[in-house]
Design a protein around this motif. Structure first.
Motif, PDB file in Angstrom:
ATOM      1  N   HIS A  31    -102.596  19.983  33.518  1.00 45.10           N
ATOM      2  CA  HIS A  31    -104.062  19.999  33.690  1.00 45.10           C
ATOM      3  C   HIS A  31    -104.436  19.196  34.924  1.00 45.10           C
ATOM      4  CE1 HIS A  31    -108.211  20.355  31.940  1.00 45.10           C
ATOM      5  NE2 HIS A  31    -108.408  19.374  32.795  1.00 45.10           N
TER       6      HIS A  31
ATOM      7  N   GLU B  60    -111.608  25.064  32.544  1.00 42.53           N
ATOM      8  CA  GLU B  60    -111.799  24.115  31.471  1.00 42.53           C
ATOM      9  C   GLU B  60    -113.144  24.362  30.796  1.00 42.53           C
ATOM     10  OE1 GLU B  60    -111.227  20.104  32.806  1.00 42.53           O
ATOM     11  OE2 GLU B  60    -111.907  19.239  30.941  1.00 42.53           O
TER      12      GLU B  60
ATOM     13  N   HIS C  95    -111.750  20.859  26.681  1.00 40.27           N
ATOM     14  CA  HIS C  95    -112.254  19.495  26.758  1.00 40.27           C
ATOM     15  C   HIS C  95    -113.043  19.320  25.452  1.00 40.27           C
ATOM     16  CE1 HIS C  95    -114.398  16.087  28.830  1.00 40.27           C
ATOM     17  NE2 HIS C  95    -115.360  16.443  28.034  1.00 40.27           N
TER      18      HIS C  95
ATOM     19  N   HIS D 106    -106.886  19.162  25.985  1.00 35.65           N
ATOM     20  CA  HIS D 106    -106.401  18.290  27.055  1.00 35.65           C
ATOM     21  C   HIS D 106    -106.994  16.882  26.914  1.00 35.65           C
ATOM     22  CE1 HIS D 106    -108.695  16.855  30.581  1.00 35.65           C
ATOM     23  NE2 HIS D 106    -109.661  17.567  30.090  1.00 35.65           N
ATOM     24  N   TRP D 107    -106.253  15.891  27.422  1.00 38.99           N
ATOM     25  CA  TRP D 107    -106.602  14.448  27.327  1.00 38.99           C
ATOM     26  C   TRP D 107    -107.166  14.168  25.935  1.00 38.99           C
ATOM     27  CZ3 TRP D 107    -108.963  11.470  32.061  1.00 38.99           C
ATOM     28  CH2 TRP D 107    -108.722  10.107  31.881  1.00 38.99           C
TER      29      TRP D 107
ATOM     30  N   THR E  19    -102.522  11.853  29.366  1.00 35.24           N
ATOM     31  CA  THR E  19    -102.564  11.474  30.789  1.00 35.24           C
ATOM     32  C   THR E  19    -101.907  10.107  30.978  1.00 35.24           C
ATOM     33  OG1 THR E  19    -104.595  10.142  30.789  1.00 35.24           O
ATOM     34  CG2 THR E  19    -104.891  12.541  30.831  1.00 35.24           C
TER      35      THR E  19
ATOM     36  N   GLU F 247    -100.148  15.620  31.649  1.00 31.49           N
ATOM     37  CA  GLU F 247    -101.105  16.035  32.685  1.00 31.49           C
ATOM     38  C   GLU F 247    -101.609  14.817  33.439  1.00 31.49           C
ATOM     39  OE1 GLU F 247    -105.208  16.299  31.736  1.00 31.49           O
ATOM     40  OE2 GLU F 247    -104.856  16.171  29.566  1.00 31.49           O
TER      41      GLU F 247
ATOM     42  N   ASP G 295    -104.900  15.229  35.021  1.00 37.97           N
ATOM     43  CA  ASP G 295    -106.345  15.449  35.144  1.00 37.97           C
ATOM     44  C   ASP G 295    -106.808  15.001  36.532  1.00 37.97           C
ATOM     45  OD1 ASP G 295    -108.721  16.553  34.213  1.00 37.97           O
ATOM     46  OD2 ASP G 295    -109.423  14.720  33.261  1.00 37.97           O
TER      47      ASP G 295
ATOM     48  N   TRP H 120    -108.683  12.452  38.841  1.00 42.51           N
ATOM     49  CA  TRP H 120    -109.149  11.316  38.035  1.00 42.51           C
ATOM     50  C   TRP H 120    -108.320  10.077  38.405  1.00 42.51           C
ATOM     51  CZ3 TRP H 120    -113.253  11.002  34.725  1.00 42.51           C
ATOM     52  CH2 TRP H 120    -113.374   9.789  34.031  1.00 42.51           C
TER      53      TRP H 120
END
Ligand SMILES: [Zn+2]
Length: 247
Positions: free
Chosen positions: A5, A85, A125, A149-150, A171, A195, A197, A200
């Motif tokens: 991601h 996303e 998300h 994700h995350w 992450t 991932e 992200d 970030w």
């Protein structure tokens, strides 16, 4: 290794060669229309860039843009690795409690329908209790492949996802955040992806150095699970390849 991601469109063209050198592939998700158009362009130049089309939930809904993206999915579904996303606006709602969550649920459902129509995985998300709302929608549309994700949430939210076949990813914040370290503790290695992200900013890492960030996560998984780093790398690679049907 795969970065499962990343917002690759938010990096300068000049750094892409170097960034991608040390990874096998990346799943590049879009925020909206401009972002998706740039990803289509980047994809032409890099075989290891796999792209997804979606509307990021942490922004004001623009239905013209949402509809344009849905049209792009119809047009480009053969070139897409996933829908995303997409999801629900957890952090926007914390800042502004006048936000109408239902309008976001409705938009998400439009993208879920595209995922079902084209048999594409969906990149979500959806953290904390938002994940429970999303699980109901996924069930309603009989979605088989979903990637949270995350991911983070209470043990009860973990349990709800654990009872499905869906995947979660972590992450580099697992190097310091107990909430996401808990995800590694609770999910079997076979259900985890890694991932950045990116871009970030993760404490102690450089945003262009994605391989280093992924190794940072691998080390934490190795510590928590007591599995050798090479076995962790092998398994998360397999997970990502199988889930996204990569070769
Ligand atoms: Zn993202």
């Amino acid at each position: 290794m795969f970065d499962s991601h990343i917002h690759l469109d938010q990096y300068d063209d000049l750094v892409l060669d170097k960034m991608l050198m040390d990874v096998n592939g990346v799943i590049a998700v879009s925020m909206g229309m401009k972002s998706f158009e740039r990803l289509l362009n980047i994809k032409q130049r890099y075989n290891k860039v796999h792209i997804a089309c979606g509307f990021h939930p942490e922004q004001v809904i623009d239905m013209n843009e949402v509809n344009a993206l849905l049209n792009q999915i119809d047009k480009h579904h053969d070139e897409l690795i996933a829908i995303g996303e997409v999801g629900l606006p957890q952090y926007l709602m914390r800042e502004d409690d006048s936000i109408d969550q239902q309008s976001y649920i409705d938009v998400l459902e439009l993208f879920i329908q595209k995922a079902a129509k084209y048999d594409l995985p969906i990149v979500l998300h959806a953290v904390y209790d938002d994940a429970l709302i999303v699980l109901d929608l996924l069930k309603k549309h009989n979605i088989k492949r979903a990637h949270f994700h995350w991911f983070k949430g209470s043990d009860a939210v973990h349990d709800a996802i654990l009872s499905t076949e869906y995947m979660v990813s972590v992450t580099p914040d697992v190097t310091w955040d107990d909430k996401t370290r808990r995800v590694i503790e609770r999910f079997p290695l076979e259900r985890l992806m890694i991932e950045t992200d990116g871009p970030w900013p993760h404490k102690g890492f450089v945003k262009e150095e994605i391989a280093q960030q992924l190794f940072g996560i691998i080390d934490v998984i190795h510590d928590i699970k007591g599995v050798s780093t090479s076995d962790v790398i092998h398994q998360v690679n397999e997970n990502t390849k199988n889930f996204y049907r990569l070769e």
